[in-house]
Write an enzyme that holds these catalytic residues in place. Structure first.
Site, PDB file in Angstrom:
ATOM      1  N   LYS A  42       0.850  -1.202   0.000  1.00 18.15           N
ATOM      2  CA  LYS A  42       0.000   0.000   0.000  1.00 18.15           C
ATOM      3  C   LYS A  42       0.886   1.252   0.000  1.00 18.15           C
ATOM      4  O   LYS A  42       2.090   1.168   0.297  1.00 18.15           O
ATOM      5  CB  LYS A  42      -0.905  -0.014   1.234  1.00 18.15           C
ATOM      6  CG  LYS A  42      -0.157   0.048   2.560  1.00 18.15           C
ATOM      7  CD  LYS A  42      -1.050  -0.347   3.735  1.00 18.15           C
ATOM      8  CE  LYS A  42      -0.263  -0.298   5.031  1.00 18.15           C
ATOM      9  NZ  LYS A  42      -0.958  -1.013   6.120  1.00 18.15           N
ATOM     10  N   ARG A 140     -10.191  -0.305  15.086  1.00 14.88           N
ATOM     11  CA  ARG A 140     -10.224   0.465  13.850  1.00 14.88           C
ATOM     12  C   ARG A 140     -11.283  -0.197  12.969  1.00 14.88           C
ATOM     13  O   ARG A 140     -12.460  -0.165  13.306  1.00 14.88           O
ATOM     14  CB  ARG A 140      -8.818   0.474  13.220  1.00 14.88           C
ATOM     15  CG  ARG A 140      -8.644   1.489  12.115  1.00 14.88           C
ATOM     16  CD  ARG A 140      -7.193   1.576  11.627  1.00 14.88           C
ATOM     17  NE  ARG A 140      -6.723   0.355  10.978  1.00 14.88           N
ATOM     18  CZ  ARG A 140      -5.494   0.195  10.499  1.00 14.88           C
ATOM     19  NH1 ARG A 140      -4.611   1.164  10.591  1.00 14.88           N
ATOM     20  NH2 ARG A 140      -5.125  -0.933   9.914  1.00 14.88           N
ATOM     21  N   HIS A 169      -6.428  -7.506  12.745  1.00 16.60           N
ATOM     22  CA  HIS A 169      -5.175  -6.740  12.794  1.00 16.60           C
ATOM     23  C   HIS A 169      -4.813  -6.519  14.261  1.00 16.60           C
ATOM     24  O   HIS A 169      -5.689  -6.247  15.084  1.00 16.60           O
ATOM     25  CB  HIS A 169      -5.376  -5.404  12.069  1.00 16.60           C
ATOM     26  CG  HIS A 169      -4.108  -4.693  11.686  1.00 16.60           C
ATOM     27  ND1 HIS A 169      -3.015  -5.340  11.144  1.00 16.60           N
ATOM     28  CD2 HIS A 169      -3.773  -3.383  11.743  1.00 16.60           C
ATOM     29  CE1 HIS A 169      -2.058  -4.446  10.903  1.00 16.60           C
ATOM     30  NE2 HIS A 169      -2.490  -3.249  11.251  1.00 16.60           N
ATOM     31  N   ARG A 225       0.942 -11.071   6.612  1.00 17.55           N
ATOM     32  CA  ARG A 225       0.900  -9.801   5.877  1.00 17.55           C
ATOM     33  C   ARG A 225       2.082  -8.892   6.234  1.00 17.55           C
ATOM     34  O   ARG A 225       1.916  -7.878   6.903  1.00 17.55           O
ATOM     35  CB  ARG A 225      -0.409  -9.055   6.196  1.00 17.55           C
ATOM     36  CG  ARG A 225      -1.688  -9.856   5.958  1.00 17.55           C
ATOM     37  CD  ARG A 225      -2.918  -8.972   6.089  1.00 17.55           C
ATOM     38  NE  ARG A 225      -2.985  -8.277   7.364  1.00 17.55           N
ATOM     39  CZ  ARG A 225      -3.628  -8.717   8.436  1.00 17.55           C
ATOM     40  NH1 ARG A 225      -4.293  -9.858   8.400  1.00 17.55           N
ATOM     41  NH2 ARG A 225      -3.627  -8.010   9.552  1.00 17.55           N
ATOM     42  N   TYR A 269      16.685  30.472   6.197  1.00 15.27           N
ATOM     43  CA  TYR A 269      15.574  31.240   6.761  1.00 15.27           C
ATOM     44  C   TYR A 269      15.701  31.412   8.273  1.00 15.27           C
ATOM     45  O   TYR A 269      16.036  30.463   8.980  1.00 15.27           O
ATOM     46  CB  TYR A 269      14.247  30.533   6.473  1.00 15.27           C
ATOM     47  CG  TYR A 269      13.794  30.613   5.036  1.00 15.27           C
ATOM     48  CD1 TYR A 269      13.577  31.837   4.410  1.00 15.27           C
ATOM     49  CD2 TYR A 269      13.573  29.452   4.305  1.00 15.27           C
ATOM     50  CE1 TYR A 269      13.146  31.903   3.088  1.00 15.27           C
ATOM     51  CE2 TYR A 269      13.142  29.502   2.980  1.00 15.27           C
ATOM     52  CZ  TYR A 269      12.934  30.732   2.378  1.00 15.27           C
ATOM     53  OH  TYR A 269      12.515  30.784   1.080  1.00 15.27           O
ATOM     54  N   CYS A 316      14.605  24.126   3.830  1.00 10.66           N
ATOM     55  CA  CYS A 316      13.723  24.890   2.936  1.00 10.66           C
ATOM     56  C   CYS A 316      12.866  23.927   2.111  1.00 10.66           C
ATOM     57  O   CYS A 316      12.993  22.717   2.216  1.00 10.66           O
ATOM     58  CB  CYS A 316      14.545  25.772   2.007  1.00 10.66           C
ATOM     59  SG  CYS A 316      15.751  26.799   2.860  1.00 10.66           S
ATOM     60  N   ASP A 318      13.002  23.399  -1.126  1.00 14.47           N
ATOM     61  CA  ASP A 318      13.770  22.716  -2.165  1.00 14.47           C
ATOM     62  C   ASP A 318      15.237  22.533  -1.827  1.00 14.47           C
ATOM     63  O   ASP A 318      15.977  21.952  -2.622  1.00 14.47           O
ATOM     64  CB  ASP A 318      13.701  23.530  -3.470  1.00 14.47           C
ATOM     65  CG  ASP A 318      12.291  23.935  -3.801  1.00 14.47           C
ATOM     66  OD1 ASP A 318      11.421  23.052  -3.808  1.00 14.47           O
ATOM     67  OD2 ASP A 318      12.053  25.136  -4.026  1.00 14.47           O
TER      68      ASP A 318
HETATM   69  C1  PLP Z   1      -0.238  -2.038   6.722  1.00 13.24           C
HETATM   70  C2  PLP Z   1      -0.838  -3.314   7.155  1.00 13.24           C
HETATM   71  C3  PLP Z   1      -0.039  -4.451   7.374  1.00 13.24           C
HETATM   72  C4  PLP Z   1       1.468  -4.428   7.322  1.00 13.24           C
HETATM   73  O1  PLP Z   1       1.969  -4.000   8.567  1.00 13.24           O
HETATM   74  P1  PLP Z   1       3.548  -3.880   8.844  1.00 13.24           P
HETATM   75  O2  PLP Z   1       3.613  -3.408  10.235  1.00 13.24           O
HETATM   76  O3  PLP Z   1       4.078  -2.893   7.864  1.00 13.24           O
HETATM   77  O4  PLP Z   1       4.120  -5.242   8.627  1.00 13.24           O
HETATM   78  C5  PLP Z   1      -0.685  -5.636   7.672  1.00 13.24           C
HETATM   79  N1  PLP Z   1      -2.041  -5.691   7.764  1.00 13.24           N
HETATM   80  C6  PLP Z   1      -2.818  -4.607   7.596  1.00 13.24           C
HETATM   81  C7  PLP Z   1      -4.304  -4.741   7.726  1.00 13.24           C
HETATM   82  C8  PLP Z   1      -2.253  -3.388   7.286  1.00 13.24           C
HETATM   83  O5  PLP Z   1      -3.040  -2.316   7.118  1.00 13.24           O
END
Ligand code: PLP
Length: 380
Positions: A42, A140, A169, A225, A269, A316, A318
């Site tokens: 992602k 969440r 998660h 994941r 700056y 800055c 750039d």
């Molecule tokens: C981003 C995400 C992950 C990956 O998590 P990491 O901490 O980068 O390994 C796994 N599952 C879900 C649902 C996520 O949103």
């Protein structure tokens, strides 16, 4: 690999695809051959550039891919990803036809969405594989477990949906205290039992992000994941020493100007930096518009000729200015390493993140679109 736009500015990100594939192979070693790996790419592969990262991971044996948005899933298909793609953030109204057309699998956490998907599926004459998202304690996305009877009854009545996976998660996987994580795992297992008792046979059960992969057993899950560990940015006390991971991103620029400045002059700056001695100040074409955080004002360090050099004054949009008084021979065109190694010195994403009060993930994601990503590997 398609050619990059002409590199008219030396500021760039180099992505080490060999390091990326090494990190994937370490996850594979850790979880074994029976468990599938869903590589999380992602946010443009955490800022590394999904265009190069996802195909390399696919070639190296990633079984599935995870994105946050439907649009990111479409991008993966354009980059030649043919493996299953799970949209972890779910579907928003109007995205259903795109999801079907590009064969993306949504995380499902809303019954109205489920009904819309079912309708879209019947129109297309094709079932949609979904991953039922359960909130076991992250607070969440996901259905709370106590809603399951209603949720499962509703899904039963929506034949256009195929319950391909059950997903949750973890909130505290990267902290040493494991008891809450154990409770989440227990809730997840109870949910899976209920799902099965209701007559569903989800093929994939998945719970573990990078931190969980490297700190727990898999608790009966058959899909993991990993995100940050693929990019070599997994941090935290148990991980930094033990997890075999190599940094993937190098952020580089070049010296554009070097100036002799007398003592007592203000630089950049607000004149937050005033030379304490006759100094040599280098201008480097990178700034907060590139993702070089303005919070590094007065704190950042870069590598030039294998030496650390402090950012002089305000970052800055750039440009940054760097005090190179102590480094002999710095000239226009010298390589400047903002993230990565030069000789024996290195600047890690963790060092940078600690300085600005964030995490490695955000350091990577903030490198802006303006910076070209160059994909390098020894096999080329
Ligand atoms: C981003 C995400 C992950 C990956 O998590 P990491 O901490 O980068 O390994 C796994 N599952 C879900 C649902 C996520 O949103």
């Amino acid at each position: 690999m398609p050619l990059d736009p002409p590199l008219t500015r030396p500021t760039r990100v180099e992505i080490d695809l060999d390091a990326l594939c090494f990190n994937l192979s370490q996850v594979r070693q850790r979880v074994g051959a029976e468990c599938e790996i869903l590589a999380v790419v992602k946010a443009d592969a955490y800022g590394h550039g999904a265009r190069g990262v996802a195909p390399a991971l696919q070639a190296a044996g990633a079984d599935q891919f995870g994105v946050a948005l439907v649009g990111e899933g479409l991008d993966l298909r354009r980059y030649g990803i043919t493996r299953p793609v799970v949209v972890l953030g779910g579907v928003f109204p109007g995205e259903e036809p795109l999801l079907l057309e590009h064969d993306l699998q949504p995380a499902l956490y809303d019954l109205d969405v489920a009904r819309r998907l079912d309708a879209a599926s019947r129109e297309a004459g094709r079932r949609i594989p979904c991953h039922l998202k359960i909130d076991t304690g992250m607070g969440r996305l996901g259905f709370r477990p106590e809603r399951l009877p209603e949720v499962l009854a509703t899904l039963k009545a929506l034949p256009g949906l195929e319950l391909r996976g059950v997903i949750s998660h973890l909130a505290l996987a990267d902290e040493p205290e494991k008891s809450f994580t154990a409770a989440q795992v227990e809730r997840f297992q109870a949910v899976v039992n209920q799902v099965r008792e209701a007559g569903f046979a989800p093929r994939y059960l998945h719970l573990a992000n990078s931190a969980a992969i490297y700190s727990r057993d898999l608790c009966g899950c058959n899909l993991v994941r990993p995100g940050i560990s693929l990019y070599g940015g997994l941090t935290g006390s148990p991980f930094e020493q033990d997890v075999p991971q190599r940094p993937v991103m190098r952020f580089l620029s070049q010296v554009a100007q070097v100036k002799e400045v007398p003592a007592g002059e203000g630089v950049s700056y607000a004149h937050r930096f005033v030379t304490a001695r006759p100094s040599r100040i280098a201008a480097v074409p990178v700034g907060y518009a590139d993702g070089y955080s303005r919070l590094l004002t007065g704190k950042g360090e870069v590598l030039i000729r294998g030496c650390r050099a402090p950012v002089a004054g305000t970052v800055c949009m750039d440009w940054i200015l760097v005090d190179v008084t102590h480094i002999p021979g710095v000239t226009v065109g010298d390589r400047v390493t903002l993230l990565g190694s030069d000789g024996t010195e290195s600047i890690t994403a963790k060092e940078w993140a600690d300085k600005v009060g964030t995490i490695t993930y955000e350091v990577f994601c903030n490198i802006s679109k303006r910076v070209p990503r160059i994909f390098v590997s020894g096999k080329e």
